[in-house]
Each structure stands twice: as C-alpha cells, then as structure tokens.
Scaffold this motif. Structure first.
Motif, PDB file in Angstrom:
ATOM      1  N   GLY A   1       0.821  -1.209   0.000  1.00 10.97           N
ATOM      2  CA  GLY A   1       0.000   0.000   0.000  1.00 10.97           C
ATOM      3  C   GLY A   1       0.854   1.258   0.000  1.00 10.97           C
ATOM      4  O   GLY A   1       0.502   2.249  -0.641  1.00 10.97           O
ATOM      5  N   LEU A   2       1.981   1.223   0.713  1.00  9.56           N
ATOM      6  CA  LEU A   2       2.879   2.385   0.712  1.00  9.56           C
ATOM      7  C   LEU A   2       3.458   2.638  -0.678  1.00  9.56           C
ATOM      8  O   LEU A   2       3.631   3.790  -1.082  1.00  9.56           O
TER       9      LEU A   2
ATOM     10  N   GLY B   1       5.881  10.982  16.508  1.00  8.83           N
ATOM     11  CA  GLY B   1       5.354  10.367  15.294  1.00  8.83           C
ATOM     12  C   GLY B   1       4.430  11.289  14.524  1.00  8.83           C
ATOM     13  O   GLY B   1       4.325  11.205  13.301  1.00  8.83           O
ATOM     14  N   GLY B   2       3.767  12.193  15.233  1.00  2.00           N
ATOM     15  CA  GLY B   2       2.903  13.164  14.559  1.00  2.00           C
ATOM     16  C   GLY B   2       3.678  14.096  13.642  1.00  2.00           C
ATOM     17  O   GLY B   2       3.133  14.611  12.667  1.00  2.00           O
ATOM     18  N   PHE B   3       4.961  14.309  13.926  1.00  2.00           N
ATOM     19  CA  PHE B   3       5.811  15.119  13.054  1.00  2.00           C
ATOM     20  C   PHE B   3       6.435  14.271  11.954  1.00  2.00           C
ATOM     21  O   PHE B   3       6.636  14.739  10.840  1.00  2.00           O
ATOM     22  N   LEU B   4       6.766  13.033  12.279  1.00  2.23           N
ATOM     23  CA  LEU B   4       7.484  12.185  11.333  1.00  2.23           C
ATOM     24  C   LEU B   4       6.610  11.744  10.156  1.00  2.23           C
ATOM     25  O   LEU B   4       7.102  11.637   9.035  1.00  2.23           O
ATOM     26  N   GLY B   5       5.330  11.492  10.409  1.00  2.00           N
ATOM     27  CA  GLY B   5       4.428  11.045   9.340  1.00  2.00           C
ATOM     28  C   GLY B   5       4.350  12.029   8.183  1.00  2.00           C
ATOM     29  O   GLY B   5       4.583  11.658   7.027  1.00  2.00           O
TER      30      GLY B   5
ATOM     31  N   TYR C   1       7.621  12.228   6.242  1.00  2.50           N
ATOM     32  CA  TYR C   1       7.760  11.038   5.399  1.00  2.50           C
ATOM     33  C   TYR C   1       6.955  11.195   4.109  1.00  2.50           C
ATOM     34  O   TYR C   1       7.458  10.949   3.013  1.00  2.50           O
ATOM     35  N   VAL C   2       5.705  11.643   4.227  1.00  6.53           N
ATOM     36  CA  VAL C   2       4.842  11.756   3.056  1.00  6.53           C
ATOM     37  C   VAL C   2       5.321  12.874   2.130  1.00  6.53           C
ATOM     38  O   VAL C   2       5.297  12.722   0.904  1.00  6.53           O
TER      39      VAL C   2
END
Length: 165
Positions: free
Chosen positions: A36-37, A93-97, A100-101
């Motif tokens: 999916g990624l 993780g709220g910053f990393l997502g 990443y995108v």
C-alpha cells in the motif's frame, strides 16, 4: 487396540503457539501494508506535481483523518487518549508522518517508485535494527547478530542494483 505410533514432536507450550500463529497471521498483513505504501508513493508523486507537494500531503492526511474519525464513530465507545499524561516524546510520530509523506511526494517523480521504496526500506531497516539492539522507545531488546547485519547489507545491495538498473 493400542496405537504403536509415538509422537516425537517437541512439546508446544500454550504461550508460544498463539504467539507464533499471530506472528504468521500478521506478516502477510504487514507485507500488504508495505504494498500500500508503494501505491501511495505512486499516487502522491503525480498529485504533488499537479497540486503542490504540501497540498498533496495535506489531502492524504485529510482523507486518512476523516476515515479514522469515521471508524472511531462506528466502533463504539473508546477510551480516549489522555494527552497530558503521555510522555511528549511519544508524540514525535505526529511530526514524522507528514515529513515522510512530503519526502515521498518530492522524491517519487524524480527517482521513481522502486528507488524511493528501496531507499525508504534501507533507512527503516537500518534504524529498526538499532532500535531493537538498544531497546529504544520501550522496544524489546534484540541484539544485532550476523544474520541481521547480512540482511541490512543485502538491502543496501538491492538499493545499489536498483539505482544502477
């Protein structure tokens, strides 16, 4: 009538069997999520070119947030988070997502989906090995052994081969 066969299999403990089953059940789901990624990267690249990389990222997170909100509504009462009681580092993780995108959106049109995904995979596995080895973020410690180093080296070889191909 008595049976003359003997059971030579090693005894399976009650705790190990369900855990092993769950592990084998989750593995295909994780592989599908990884697929999916790749699809997401293939969609994000052209979307970023059309509407801008940050707007593409916002649209992906907007659709995902709406879906999660709907699932929360349909799943019944949930124990909500107590954000003031969580260690602040757990919210990183709220910053990393989004980072990443955005990187997916920027890189994919220039280096392709395969190169983007294998580069991400090499970074993920490399950092994951360190997280497991040192037990960071509350992970169970799993020391790096020769097989893990070999796996990481093979991923780097795959990265080089895909880059050259």
């Amino acid at each position: 009538m008595q049976s003359t066969s003997t059971n030579t299999a090693a005894p399976v403990t009650a705790a190990a069997s369900p855990r092993t089953f769950l592990r084998w059940l989750l593995l295909p789901l994780v592989i599908l999520a990884g697929m999916g990624l790749s699809v997401e990267a293939g969609l994000l690249g052209p979307l970023g070119v059309q509407v801008g990389h940050l707007w593409a990222t916002l649209s992906i997170f907007g659709v995902g947030s709406a879906l999660l909100f709907l699932l929360l509504l349909l799943s019944g009462p949930q124990r909500g988070p107590s954000l003031d009681k969580l260690p602040r580092w757990q919210l990183i993780g709220g910053f990393l997502g989004p980072i990443y995108v955005v990187v997916l959106t920027l890189a994919t049109p220039h280096i392709g989906v395969a190169m983007t995904m294998i580069a991400i995979l090499s970074g993920q596995v490399g950092k994951s090995v360190l997280i497991d080895h040192f037990g960071w973020f509350g992970a169970t410690r799993k020391r790096v052994n020769g097989e893990r180093w070999l796996a990481l080296a093979l991923i780097v070889v795959a990265l080089v081969l895909i880059a050259r191909g």
